[in-house]
Design an enzyme around this catalytic site. Structure first.
Site, PDB file in Angstrom:
ATOM      1  N   ARG A 265     154.604-117.165  57.119  1.00 52.33           N
ATOM      2  CA  ARG A 265     153.176-117.151  57.500  1.00 52.33           C
ATOM      3  C   ARG A 265     152.756-118.464  58.172  1.00 52.33           C
ATOM      4  O   ARG A 265     153.080-119.547  57.714  1.00 52.33           O
ATOM      5  CB  ARG A 265     152.308-116.935  56.254  1.00 52.33           C
ATOM      6  CG  ARG A 265     150.822-117.088  56.561  1.00 52.33           C
ATOM      7  CD  ARG A 265     149.937-116.514  55.499  1.00 52.33           C
ATOM      8  NE  ARG A 265     150.193-117.054  54.173  1.00 52.33           N
ATOM      9  CZ  ARG A 265     149.651-116.561  53.066  1.00 52.33           C
ATOM     10  NH1 ARG A 265     148.824-115.525  53.137  1.00 52.33           N
ATOM     11  NH2 ARG A 265     149.930-117.094  51.890  1.00 52.33           N
TER      12      ARG A 265
ATOM     13  N   ARG B 272     150.515-122.956  55.201  1.00 51.56           N
ATOM     14  CA  ARG B 272     149.774-123.279  53.981  1.00 51.56           C
ATOM     15  C   ARG B 272     150.680-124.080  53.071  1.00 51.56           C
ATOM     16  O   ARG B 272     151.853-123.738  52.929  1.00 51.56           O
ATOM     17  CB  ARG B 272     149.351-121.978  53.270  1.00 51.56           C
ATOM     18  CG  ARG B 272     147.907-121.621  53.507  1.00 51.56           C
ATOM     19  CD  ARG B 272     147.535-120.251  53.030  1.00 51.56           C
ATOM     20  NE  ARG B 272     147.747-119.985  51.606  1.00 51.56           N
ATOM     21  CZ  ARG B 272     147.352-118.874  50.986  1.00 51.56           C
ATOM     22  NH1 ARG B 272     146.705-117.946  51.665  1.00 51.56           N
ATOM     23  NH2 ARG B 272     147.586-118.689  49.702  1.00 51.56           N
TER      24      ARG B 272
ATOM     25  N   ARG C  84     154.243-119.149  42.341  1.00 52.58           N
ATOM     26  CA  ARG C  84     153.121-118.201  42.480  1.00 52.58           C
ATOM     27  C   ARG C  84     153.547-116.789  42.088  1.00 52.58           C
ATOM     28  O   ARG C  84     152.798-116.064  41.438  1.00 52.58           O
ATOM     29  CB  ARG C  84     152.609-118.206  43.936  1.00 52.58           C
ATOM     30  CG  ARG C  84     151.828-119.470  44.281  1.00 52.58           C
ATOM     31  CD  ARG C  84     151.668-119.637  45.769  1.00 52.58           C
ATOM     32  NE  ARG C  84     150.884-118.591  46.386  1.00 52.58           N
ATOM     33  CZ  ARG C  84     150.923-118.305  47.686  1.00 52.58           C
ATOM     34  NH1 ARG C  84     151.710-118.975  48.498  1.00 52.58           N
ATOM     35  NH2 ARG C  84     150.157-117.360  48.178  1.00 52.58           N
TER      36      ARG C  84
ATOM     37  N   ARG D  67     142.273-112.339  38.377  1.00 56.83           N
ATOM     38  CA  ARG D  67     143.712-112.579  38.299  1.00 56.83           C
ATOM     39  C   ARG D  67     144.171-112.720  36.859  1.00 56.83           C
ATOM     40  O   ARG D  67     145.361-112.937  36.620  1.00 56.83           O
ATOM     41  CB  ARG D  67     144.035-113.910  39.004  1.00 56.83           C
ATOM     42  CG  ARG D  67     144.403-113.775  40.452  1.00 56.83           C
ATOM     43  CD  ARG D  67     144.455-115.187  40.993  1.00 56.83           C
ATOM     44  NE  ARG D  67     145.502-115.356  41.936  1.00 56.83           N
ATOM     45  CZ  ARG D  67     145.314-115.342  43.249  1.00 56.83           C
ATOM     46  NH1 ARG D  67     144.128-115.144  43.760  1.00 56.83           N
ATOM     47  NH2 ARG D  67     146.330-115.532  44.061  1.00 56.83           N
TER      48      ARG D  67
ATOM     49  N   LYS E 259     146.771-108.411  50.965  1.00 58.29           N
ATOM     50  CA  LYS E 259     145.409-108.149  50.479  1.00 58.29           C
ATOM     51  C   LYS E 259     144.377-108.641  51.487  1.00 58.29           C
ATOM     52  O   LYS E 259     143.440-107.938  51.826  1.00 58.29           O
ATOM     53  CB  LYS E 259     145.158-108.853  49.121  1.00 58.29           C
ATOM     54  CG  LYS E 259     146.152-108.502  48.041  1.00 58.29           C
ATOM     55  CD  LYS E 259     145.857-109.232  46.741  1.00 58.29           C
ATOM     56  CE  LYS E 259     145.985-110.739  46.788  1.00 58.29           C
ATOM     57  NZ  LYS E 259     147.353-111.233  47.049  1.00 58.29           N
TER      58      LYS E 259
END
Ligand code: AP5
Length: 217
Positions: free
Chosen positions: A127, A160, A171, A88, A13
């Site tokens: 990531r 992160r 998540r 969300r 996104k």
């Protein structure tokens, strides 16, 4: 163009919204970025949200609604925006409708980036972010000797904290239970554009452009 980017963690996104925003001259409003920057500072908001984010849980709706309402009131959002990470939950979606209705506006389009779970885990676990230039990279695309330094500016690459495996699985579960039902919410209103999020970022961007119609803009 008032747009929401919807999709699971790691779907791309942010990657796509940044690019579309740059090319259309629209602000990219990422609630994750707003919260991370608050969490890194000694603000009341930062203290309120840090624990939720570290666990991969959602920040309460009333906090999020206030954050987004304040951001959308800023002058750069008057002619449109790309909302990434909000709404969300169903109450957040309804709050967004109310915020826009108060200004005689409605949402134009919801870009739903669809990616299978196995690929989401691969993208999130690999990531890395550059502490200086903010580059968003995946270790799978870097040479083994280059996974600690940014290939663009040479600064340190970090992970992160919510990309650790246990937090990622929470998540993804939170997404399935709480956010995925918004796909139907927006589909029923004719706003949803379902995008195949597999392929290179370039492929996905082309899919998004092909799905946007002149009435969305
Ligand atoms: P947030 O920052 O919004 O996290 P997220 O939704 O989980 O999304 P990500 O940023 O992880 O993924 P993305 O889809 O943007 O993918 P990206 O482009 O980075 O939220 C973080 C936390 O804040 C939440 O857990 C919650 O605690 C809180 N929060 C935020 N908003 C909230 C709200 N509204 N309500 C309550 N709480 C809220 O890409 C991922 C990786 O894949 C990158 O490495 C990228 O380079 C790579 N990649 C991208 N596209 C491709 C591609 N096509 N092929 C291969 N790799 C790709």
């Amino acid at each position: 163009m008032r747009t929401v980017f919807l999709g699971p963690p790691g779907a791309g996104k942010g990657t796509q919204a940044v690019r579309l925003g740059r090319e259309r001259g629209l602000p990219h409003v990422s609630t994750g970025d707003i919260l991370r920057s608050a969490a890194a500072s000694a603000t009341t908001l930062g203290e309120q949200v840090r624990g939720y984010m570290e666990a991969g849980d959602l920040v309460p709706d009333e906090v999020m609604n206030a954050v987004v309402e304040e951001r959308l009131r800023q002058s750069d959002c008057m002619d449109g925006f790309l909302l990434d990470g909000f709404p969300r939950t169903r109450p957040q979606a309804e709050a967004l409708d109310r915020m826009l209705a108060d200004r005689d506006r409605t949402l134009d389009v919801v870009v739903y980036v669809d990616v299978p779970q196995e690929e989401l885990v691969r993208r999130l676990s690999g990531r890395r972010l550059c502490v200086e230039c903010g580059a968003n990279l995946n270790v799978a695309d870097l040479a083994e000797s280059a996974v600690e330094r940014c290939p663009k500016c040479g600064a340190r690459l970090v992970q992160r904290t919510d990309d650790e495996p246990e937090t990622v699985s929470n998540r993804l579960e939170v997404y399935e239970q709480t956010t995925a039902p918004l796909v139907e919410y927006y589909e029923q209103r004719g706003l949803l554009r379902r995008i195949d999020g597999l392929g290179t970022p370039e492929d996905v961007y082309r899919n998004i452009l092909a799905a946007l119609t002149p009435t969305d803009e």
